[in-house]
Design a protein around this motif. Structure first.
Motif, PDB file in Angstrom:
ATOM      1  N   PHE A 170      34.610 -38.254  12.738  1.00  0.00           N
ATOM      2  CA  PHE A 170      33.324 -38.933  12.757  1.00  0.00           C
ATOM      3  C   PHE A 170      32.223 -37.884  12.741  1.00  0.00           C
ATOM      4  O   PHE A 170      32.344 -36.838  13.381  1.00  0.00           O
ATOM      5  CB  PHE A 170      33.178 -39.809  14.012  1.00  0.00           C
ATOM      6  N   VAL A 171      31.145 -38.168  12.004  1.00  0.00           N
ATOM      7  CA  VAL A 171      30.015 -37.249  11.927  1.00  0.00           C
ATOM      8  C   VAL A 171      28.734 -37.984  12.311  1.00  0.00           C
ATOM      9  O   VAL A 171      28.724 -39.210  12.442  1.00  0.00           O
ATOM     10  CB  VAL A 171      29.873 -36.632  10.512  1.00  0.00           C
ATOM     11  N   ARG A 172      27.648 -37.212  12.461  1.00  0.00           N
ATOM     12  CA  ARG A 172      26.385 -37.788  12.929  1.00  0.00           C
ATOM     13  C   ARG A 172      25.214 -37.086  12.251  1.00  0.00           C
ATOM     14  O   ARG A 172      25.305 -35.914  11.880  1.00  0.00           O
ATOM     15  CB  ARG A 172      26.289 -37.625  14.452  1.00  0.00           C
ATOM     16  N   ASN A 173      24.105 -37.799  12.117  1.00  0.00           N
ATOM     17  CA  ASN A 173      22.894 -37.194  11.587  1.00  0.00           C
ATOM     18  C   ASN A 173      22.578 -35.923  12.387  1.00  0.00           C
ATOM     19  O   ASN A 173      22.468 -35.972  13.614  1.00  0.00           O
ATOM     20  CB  ASN A 173      21.731 -38.182  11.705  1.00  0.00           C
ATOM     21  N   ARG A 224      27.874 -26.892  17.141  1.00  0.00           N
ATOM     22  CA  ARG A 224      28.407 -26.224  15.951  1.00  0.00           C
ATOM     23  C   ARG A 224      28.152 -27.078  14.709  1.00  0.00           C
ATOM     24  O   ARG A 224      28.201 -28.310  14.760  1.00  0.00           O
ATOM     25  CB  ARG A 224      29.901 -25.969  16.115  1.00  0.00           C
ATOM     26  N   VAL A 225      27.908 -26.423  13.600  1.00  0.00           N
ATOM     27  CA  VAL A 225      27.741 -27.112  12.320  1.00  0.00           C
ATOM     28  C   VAL A 225      28.975 -27.972  12.079  1.00  0.00           C
ATOM     29  O   VAL A 225      30.115 -27.485  12.147  1.00  0.00           O
ATOM     30  CB  VAL A 225      27.550 -26.082  11.179  1.00  0.00           C
ATOM     31  N   GLN A 226      28.767 -29.254  11.801  1.00  0.00           N
ATOM     32  CA  GLN A 226      29.887 -30.190  11.698  1.00  0.00           C
ATOM     33  C   GLN A 226      30.822 -29.848  10.538  1.00  0.00           C
ATOM     34  O   GLN A 226      32.028 -30.108  10.599  1.00  0.00           O
ATOM     35  CB  GLN A 226      29.355 -31.619  11.539  1.00  0.00           C
ATOM     36  N   THR A 227      30.274 -29.270   9.496  1.00  0.00           N
ATOM     37  CA  THR A 227      31.092 -28.841   8.360  1.00  0.00           C
ATOM     38  C   THR A 227      32.220 -27.920   8.814  1.00  0.00           C
ATOM     39  O   THR A 227      33.354 -28.017   8.334  1.00  0.00           O
ATOM     40  CB  THR A 227      30.211 -28.133   7.314  1.00  0.00           C
ATOM     41  N   LEU A 284      13.386 -25.807  10.645  1.00  0.00           N
ATOM     42  CA  LEU A 284      14.319 -24.961  11.376  1.00  0.00           C
ATOM     43  C   LEU A 284      15.683 -25.620  11.509  1.00  0.00           C
ATOM     44  O   LEU A 284      16.728 -25.013  11.234  1.00  0.00           O
ATOM     45  CB  LEU A 284      13.763 -24.647  12.770  1.00  0.00           C
ATOM     46  N   VAL A 285      15.672 -26.874  11.945  1.00  0.00           N
ATOM     47  CA  VAL A 285      16.937 -27.597  12.147  1.00  0.00           C
ATOM     48  C   VAL A 285      17.630 -27.837  10.809  1.00  0.00           C
ATOM     49  O   VAL A 285      18.858 -27.692  10.698  1.00  0.00           O
ATOM     50  CB  VAL A 285      16.687 -28.922  12.891  1.00  0.00           C
ATOM     51  N   PHE A 286      16.856 -28.166   9.788  1.00  0.00           N
ATOM     52  CA  PHE A 286      17.457 -28.374   8.465  1.00  0.00           C
ATOM     53  C   PHE A 286      18.121 -27.094   7.966  1.00  0.00           C
ATOM     54  O   PHE A 286      19.214 -27.140   7.385  1.00  0.00           O
ATOM     55  CB  PHE A 286      16.406 -28.838   7.458  1.00  0.00           C
ATOM     56  N   SER A 287      17.490 -25.947   8.209  1.00  0.00           N
ATOM     57  CA  SER A 287      18.060 -24.679   7.729  1.00  0.00           C
ATOM     58  C   SER A 287      19.378 -24.359   8.427  1.00  0.00           C
ATOM     59  O   SER A 287      20.278 -23.772   7.823  1.00  0.00           O
ATOM     60  CB  SER A 287      17.055 -23.541   7.946  1.00  0.00           C
ATOM     61  N   ILE A 288      19.498 -24.748   9.699  1.00  0.00           N
ATOM     62  CA  ILE A 288      20.735 -24.491  10.447  1.00  0.00           C
ATOM     63  C   ILE A 288      21.860 -25.394   9.968  1.00  0.00           C
ATOM     64  O   ILE A 288      23.011 -24.969   9.807  1.00  0.00           O
ATOM     65  CB  ILE A 288      20.516 -24.712  11.963  1.00  0.00           C
ATOM     66  N   TYR A 289      21.522 -26.658   9.706  1.00  0.00           N
ATOM     67  CA  TYR A 289      22.541 -27.670   9.410  1.00  0.00           C
ATOM     68  C   TYR A 289      22.493 -28.148   7.954  1.00  0.00           C
ATOM     69  O   TYR A 289      22.927 -29.256   7.651  1.00  0.00           O
ATOM     70  CB  TYR A 289      22.384 -28.858  10.369  1.00  0.00           C
ATOM     71  N   PHE A 313      23.833 -31.778   6.144  1.00  0.00           N
ATOM     72  CA  PHE A 313      22.994 -32.739   5.420  1.00  0.00           C
ATOM     73  C   PHE A 313      23.562 -32.989   4.026  1.00  0.00           C
ATOM     74  O   PHE A 313      23.614 -34.130   3.552  1.00  0.00           O
ATOM     75  CB  PHE A 313      21.558 -32.214   5.309  1.00  0.00           C
ATOM     76  N   HIS A 314      24.010 -31.915   3.389  1.00  0.00           N
ATOM     77  CA  HIS A 314      24.539 -32.033   2.024  1.00  0.00           C
ATOM     78  C   HIS A 314      25.938 -32.662   1.995  1.00  0.00           C
ATOM     79  O   HIS A 314      26.176 -33.636   1.271  1.00  0.00           O
ATOM     80  CB  HIS A 314      24.582 -30.647   1.376  1.00  0.00           C
ATOM     81  N   ASN A 315      26.845 -32.128   2.794  1.00  0.00           N
ATOM     82  CA  ASN A 315      28.244 -32.570   2.724  1.00  0.00           C
ATOM     83  C   ASN A 315      28.452 -34.005   3.210  1.00  0.00           C
ATOM     84  O   ASN A 315      29.346 -34.701   2.716  1.00  0.00           O
ATOM     85  CB  ASN A 315      29.134 -31.623   3.537  1.00  0.00           C
ATOM     86  N   PHE A 316      27.636 -34.432   4.176  1.00  0.00           N
ATOM     87  CA  PHE A 316      27.825 -35.767   4.751  1.00  0.00           C
ATOM     88  C   PHE A 316      26.724 -36.740   4.350  1.00  0.00           C
ATOM     89  O   PHE A 316      26.600 -37.831   4.894  1.00  0.00           O
ATOM     90  CB  PHE A 316      27.939 -35.670   6.265  1.00  0.00           C
TER      91      PHE A 316
END
Length: 245
Positions: free
Chosen positions: A88-91, A149-152, A226-231, A235-238
């Motif tokens: 399971f993943v999350r925004n 941690r990055v969900q990817t 900042l948050v977008f750059s980390i994750y 955002f792309h994969n999910f």
């Protein structure tokens, strides 16, 4: 991810033929509690406690770890098309805010101390959300705590051939999909089906209501960027929008 982390966050059922890859702060208490109850019912054993401390104690879980079944058996299950693999993943915006609201609220806790040390701050000082983000932005995925941690990387996305990736935002429906798929994959379909009928769906974990607080903490373009750059990979994969909804 370390071997210790793999053993804690990967949950295996040999009798019901599935592997669940856990992502902290993505309804993992609810999912693990449900799966542990299913395992107990299928085995005809006493139902495990719904207490969070018990649910998260891997030593008490009926679900196995890779080291429990051996690396060769684990890899065989991982490459077996008859084994159901899911997560399971999350925004990323709400997940990170949920981590902050939950883990940064207790100044004596290990997470607060860890971030304070990175920021060279005293635990008596309040860590803001922006400071929290700045503390983790230069960490590699391996160095990150599993809670942020990055969900990817937490899910081994691209390495695991997933049958299903559920969403926190659609938890009730997606968890039912998971249970139906487990029943179809199970070697003990009748027992599994009977067990699913008896399951009690209880939302667990500590609710932070992060969804309703997004605008309060993501008020500037700087913090959103900042948050977008980390994750970015998440955002792309999910398929999550980079824009706040």
């Amino acid at each position: 991810m370390s071997q210790k982390e793999c053993n804690y966050h990967i949950h295996i059922s040999e009798q019901n033929s599935y592997i669940y890859f856990e992502v902290p702060k993505v309804a993992c208490t609810t999912v693990k509690s449900t799966l542990q109850e299913l395992e107990a019912l299928t085995l005809g054993q006493n139902l495990p406690s719904k207490e969070s401390s018990i649910v998260h104690n891997k030593k008490l879980s009926l679900l196995r770890s890779p080291s429990d079944i051996g690396i060769d058996n684990f890899l065989a299950m991982l490459n077996n098309n008859n084994v159901f693999k899911f997560c399971f993943v999350r925004n990323p915006y709400t997940r990170l805010l949920s981590v902050y609201l939950n883990k940064m609220s207790w100044r004596e806790g290990q997470f607060y101390k860890k971030i304070a040390e990175i920021l060279d701050m005293s635990v008596s000082e309040r860590i803001t959300f922006k400071q929290f983000v700045m503390a983790i932005k230069n960490q590699s995925p391996l160095a990150m705590d599993p809670h942020w941690r990055v969900q990817t990387y937490q899910t081994f996305y691209g390495l695991v051939d997933y049958n299903f990736i559920g969403r926190f935002e659609n938890l009730n429906q997606d968890l039912k999909v998971v249970l139906n798929r487990i029943e179809n994959f199970s070697d003990q379909k009748n027992k599994c089906a009977e067990a699913i009928e008896k399951l009690s769906f209880i939302r667990g974990g500590k609710k932070t209501n992060a969804d309703s607080k997004l605008r309060d903490f993501y008020g500037t373009q700087e913090i959103r960027d900042l948050v977008f750059s980390i994750y970015k990979e998440d955002f792309h994969n999910f398929d999550y929008s980079e824009y706040l909804i």
